[in-house]
Design an enzyme around this catalytic site. Structure first.
Site, mmCIF file in Angstrom:
data_model
loop_
_atom_site.group_PDB
_atom_site.id
_atom_site.type_symbol
_atom_site.label_atom_id
_atom_site.label_comp_id
_atom_site.label_asym_id
_atom_site.label_seq_id
_atom_site.Cartn_x
_atom_site.Cartn_y
_atom_site.Cartn_z
ATOM 1 N N ARG A 108 36.655 44.314 48.997
ATOM 2 C CA ARG A 108 35.961 45.472 49.575
ATOM 3 C C ARG A 108 35.962 46.693 48.651
ATOM 4 O O ARG A 108 35.749 47.818 49.084
ATOM 5 C CB ARG A 108 36.523 45.852 50.942
ATOM 6 C CG ARG A 108 36.334 44.767 51.993
ATOM 7 C CD ARG A 108 36.525 45.327 53.394
ATOM 8 N NE ARG A 108 36.254 44.309 54.396
ATOM 9 C CZ ARG A 108 37.168 43.528 54.940
ATOM 10 N NH1 ARG A 108 38.445 43.652 54.596
ATOM 11 N NH2 ARG A 108 36.836 42.630 55.857
ATOM 12 N N LYS A 130 23.959 53.058 40.861
ATOM 13 C CA LYS A 130 23.297 51.815 41.260
ATOM 14 C C LYS A 130 24.019 50.625 40.650
ATOM 15 O O LYS A 130 24.303 50.605 39.454
ATOM 16 C CB LYS A 130 21.833 51.808 40.799
ATOM 17 C CG LYS A 130 20.895 52.606 41.674
ATOM 18 C CD LYS A 130 19.451 52.411 41.228
ATOM 19 C CE LYS A 130 18.485 53.135 42.144
ATOM 20 N NZ LYS A 130 17.072 52.939 41.709
ATOM 21 N N GLU A 172 13.619 54.904 28.251
ATOM 22 C CA GLU A 172 14.147 55.723 29.351
ATOM 23 C C GLU A 172 14.261 57.191 28.936
ATOM 24 O O GLU A 172 14.080 58.093 29.761
ATOM 25 C CB GLU A 172 15.509 55.191 29.804
ATOM 26 C CG GLU A 172 15.474 53.797 30.411
ATOM 27 C CD GLU A 172 14.846 53.753 31.803
ATOM 28 O OE1 GLU A 172 14.600 54.825 32.398
ATOM 29 O OE2 GLU A 172 14.603 52.640 32.298
ATOM 30 N N LYS A 210 18.881 63.076 34.640
ATOM 31 C CA LYS A 210 19.078 62.061 35.679
ATOM 32 C C LYS A 210 20.128 62.507 36.694
ATOM 33 O O LYS A 210 19.952 62.305 37.904
ATOM 34 C CB LYS A 210 19.460 60.719 35.061
ATOM 35 C CG LYS A 210 19.570 59.624 36.119
ATOM 36 C CD LYS A 210 19.602 58.223 35.558
ATOM 37 C CE LYS A 210 19.625 57.197 36.689
ATOM 38 N NZ LYS A 210 19.664 55.809 36.222
ATOM 39 N N GLU A 220 18.163 57.488 47.043
ATOM 40 C CA GLU A 220 16.751 57.215 46.779
ATOM 41 C C GLU A 220 15.886 57.201 48.040
ATOM 42 O O GLU A 220 15.129 56.261 48.298
ATOM 43 C CB GLU A 220 16.604 55.896 46.009
ATOM 44 C CG GLU A 220 15.301 55.782 45.232
ATOM 45 C CD GLU A 220 15.263 54.592 44.292
ATOM 46 O OE1 GLU A 220 14.461 53.701 44.542
ATOM 47 O OE2 GLU A 220 16.038 54.579 43.316
ATOM 48 N N ARG A 224 14.526 60.875 44.142
ATOM 49 C CA ARG A 224 15.073 59.959 43.135
ATOM 50 C C ARG A 224 14.067 58.860 42.752
ATOM 51 O O ARG A 224 14.186 58.255 41.687
ATOM 52 C CB ARG A 224 16.378 59.340 43.648
ATOM 53 C CG ARG A 224 17.038 58.417 42.627
ATOM 54 C CD ARG A 224 18.426 57.991 43.029
ATOM 55 N NE ARG A 224 18.964 57.031 42.060
ATOM 56 C CZ ARG A 224 20.239 56.705 41.939
ATOM 57 N NH1 ARG A 224 21.134 57.254 42.735
ATOM 58 N NH2 ARG A 224 20.631 55.841 41.029
ATOM 59 N N ASN A 228 11.698 55.855 38.977
ATOM 60 C CA ASN A 228 11.078 54.535 38.895
ATOM 61 C C ASN A 228 9.731 54.559 38.174
ATOM 62 O O ASN A 228 9.049 53.526 38.100
ATOM 63 C CB ASN A 228 10.888 53.960 40.304
ATOM 64 C CG ASN A 228 12.211 53.664 40.977
ATOM 65 O OD1 ASN A 228 13.117 53.100 40.379
ATOM 66 N ND2 ASN A 228 12.341 54.073 42.227
ATOM 67 N N HIS A 231 8.455 51.606 36.162
ATOM 68 C CA HIS A 231 9.246 50.448 36.566
ATOM 69 C C HIS A 231 8.533 49.526 37.550
ATOM 70 O O HIS A 231 8.906 48.360 37.659
ATOM 71 C CB HIS A 231 10.571 50.903 37.172
ATOM 72 C CG HIS A 231 11.549 51.418 36.157
ATOM 73 N ND1 HIS A 231 11.298 52.526 35.384
ATOM 74 C CD2 HIS A 231 12.777 50.965 35.788
ATOM 75 C CE1 HIS A 231 12.336 52.733 34.592
ATOM 76 N NE2 HIS A 231 13.239 51.808 34.809
ATOM 77 N N HIS A 235 8.921 46.258 35.821
ATOM 78 C CA HIS A 235 9.770 45.201 36.384
ATOM 79 C C HIS A 235 8.964 43.926 36.626
ATOM 80 O O HIS A 235 9.469 42.806 36.397
ATOM 81 C CB HIS A 235 10.399 45.660 37.702
ATOM 82 C CG HIS A 235 11.672 46.407 37.525
ATOM 83 N ND1 HIS A 235 12.264 47.131 38.541
ATOM 84 C CD2 HIS A 235 12.503 46.552 36.458
ATOM 85 C CE1 HIS A 235 13.387 47.680 38.107
ATOM 86 N NE2 HIS A 235 13.548 47.354 36.849
ATOM 87 N N HIS A 252 14.502 45.191 28.844
ATOM 88 C CA HIS A 252 14.120 46.062 29.953
ATOM 89 C C HIS A 252 13.306 47.269 29.467
ATOM 90 O O HIS A 252 12.246 47.592 30.017
ATOM 91 C CB HIS A 252 15.369 46.534 30.697
ATOM 92 C CG HIS A 252 15.095 47.537 31.770
ATOM 93 N ND1 HIS A 252 14.448 47.217 32.940
ATOM 94 C CD2 HIS A 252 15.368 48.870 31.836
ATOM 95 C CE1 HIS A 252 14.347 48.303 33.692
ATOM 96 N NE2 HIS A 252 14.886 49.310 33.045
#
Length: 349
Positions: A108, A130, A172, A210, A220, A224, A228, A231, A235, A252
């Site tokens: 956990r 993230k 980025e 950022k 997000e 936020r 993206n 992306h 992606h 990426h």
């Protein structure tokens, strides 16, 4: 927000944190690239008497999956990791995303510390909390938000990178200027060369941008989402190339660069940016990233991945677009006609 420390001072802060937390055991996660290129330097600067274990995984997006997580959970169990253990994640964005997910779910949640070794990881993956892994070729479908105890940024690691890895990180950096700071983008436009000094400046500025965005919208729900930009299509392109054995797998940042080109063109078509702004973006991206050829079939198949994008709501594909250089919009619906037109412009230069 997580504390971020730089270079030698960062190693001092790391050692102080380890002492103050009185961890039972350290687990240093590396891959087969960073174990040789980065681990010796890292360990020579880490001052600790606490027992530690080096755990190695295979590099690459194709290994960013639940199977790798299961292997790591089993290794941690076998090595008797407890709730007071800590994972030190030494690697690029794949390793830090995956390692953070493993740490934040094991028993956990145990503490983890990020030591990004690529430019992309320094300016993107290490900031914002993230974590996640891919589901098949679908990017980051499984994950959660979890903050590291600290992030250590040392530009010394950048000397170990090949040119394509360094270039991928610039995607980025460029994105941060485009979405939030017109003057920053102008500075990137006018860079004559990349030196250790200006790279460190870019890293610190990108991290600052950022962090500011994430602090206003940690999970997000709105603002936020501007991170993206590039992306949504990036992606989809990355996933398609990863799954298709006839395509070269893209890093990426390389895929995001294509995505930014396409989504900038869409922004122009929707009258959010003017032609001059688009041409500035086009010129900057073309300076760093060679164009990649796509067939009509490639494009059609790429678009099928959009349905799985995490920004979608109620079956609608949502894009983050530019609203002039240095400003952004989110939750914008885009028709396939606009996407095909953007691809046509990208391919016919």
């Amino acid at each position: 927000m997580q504390p971020i420390h730089y270079t030698k001072k960062g190693f001092e802060e790391l050692s102080n944190l380890i002492v103050s937390k009185n961890y039972s055991k350290l687990f240093v996660l590396v891959d087969s690239n960073t174990i040789d290129a980065c681990l010796p330097y890292f360990m020579s600067n880490l001052a600790t008497t606490i027992p530690f274990e080096i755990v190695e995984i295979e590099p690459g997006e194709e290994n960013k999956n639940i199977e790798t997580c299961t292997m790591l959970w089993e290794v941690l169990t076998e090595l008797e990791a407890d709730r007071n253990s800590v994972m030190l994640l030494l690697g690029g964005g794949v390793l830090t995303d995956l390692g953070a997910f493993v740490a934040s779910t094991f028993k956990r949640g145990i503490d983890f510390i990020l030591i990004p070794t690529t430019l992309l990881a320094m300016v993107d993956a290490s900031v914002g909390g993230k974590t996640g892994v891919d589901l098949g070729v679908l990017k980051n479908q499984i994950g959660l938000f979890a903050m590291p105890e600290m992030v250590l940024i040392d530009s010394e690691f950048l000397s170990t990178l090949e040119a394509n890895q360094l270039r991928a990180g610039l995607a980025e950096v460029i994105k941060h200027g485009l979405i939030a700071d017109a003057e920053y983008f102008k500075k990137i436009e006018n860079l004559n060369s990349l030196t250790e000094e200006n790279l460190l400046e870019l890293i610190e500025k990108s991290i600052s941008i950022k962090q500011d965005i994430v602090s206003k919208d940690p999970t997000e729900k709105g603002l936020r989402k501007i991170l993206n930009f590039g992306h949504t299509l990036g992606h989809a392109i990355e996933s398609y190339c990863l799954e298709n054995e006839n395509r070269t797998t893209l890093l990426h940042g390389e895929a995001v660069a294509i995505g930014m080109y396409l989504e900038s063109h869409i922004s122009m078509q929707m009258h959010f940016i003017d032609k001059d702004s688009f041409q500035r973006i086009q010129k900057t991206l073309d300076h760093y990233f060679p164009r990649i050829a796509f067939t009509k079939t490639d494009i059609d198949k790429t678009l099928t991945y959009l349905i799985h994008d995490k920004k979608n709501n109620n079956g609608l594909v949502n894009f983050s677009l530019l609203n002039g250089i240095g400003s952004s919009l989110w939750n914008k619906e885009v028709t396939n006609d606009l996407i095909f037109s953007a691809f046509d412009n990208y391919l016919n230069f």
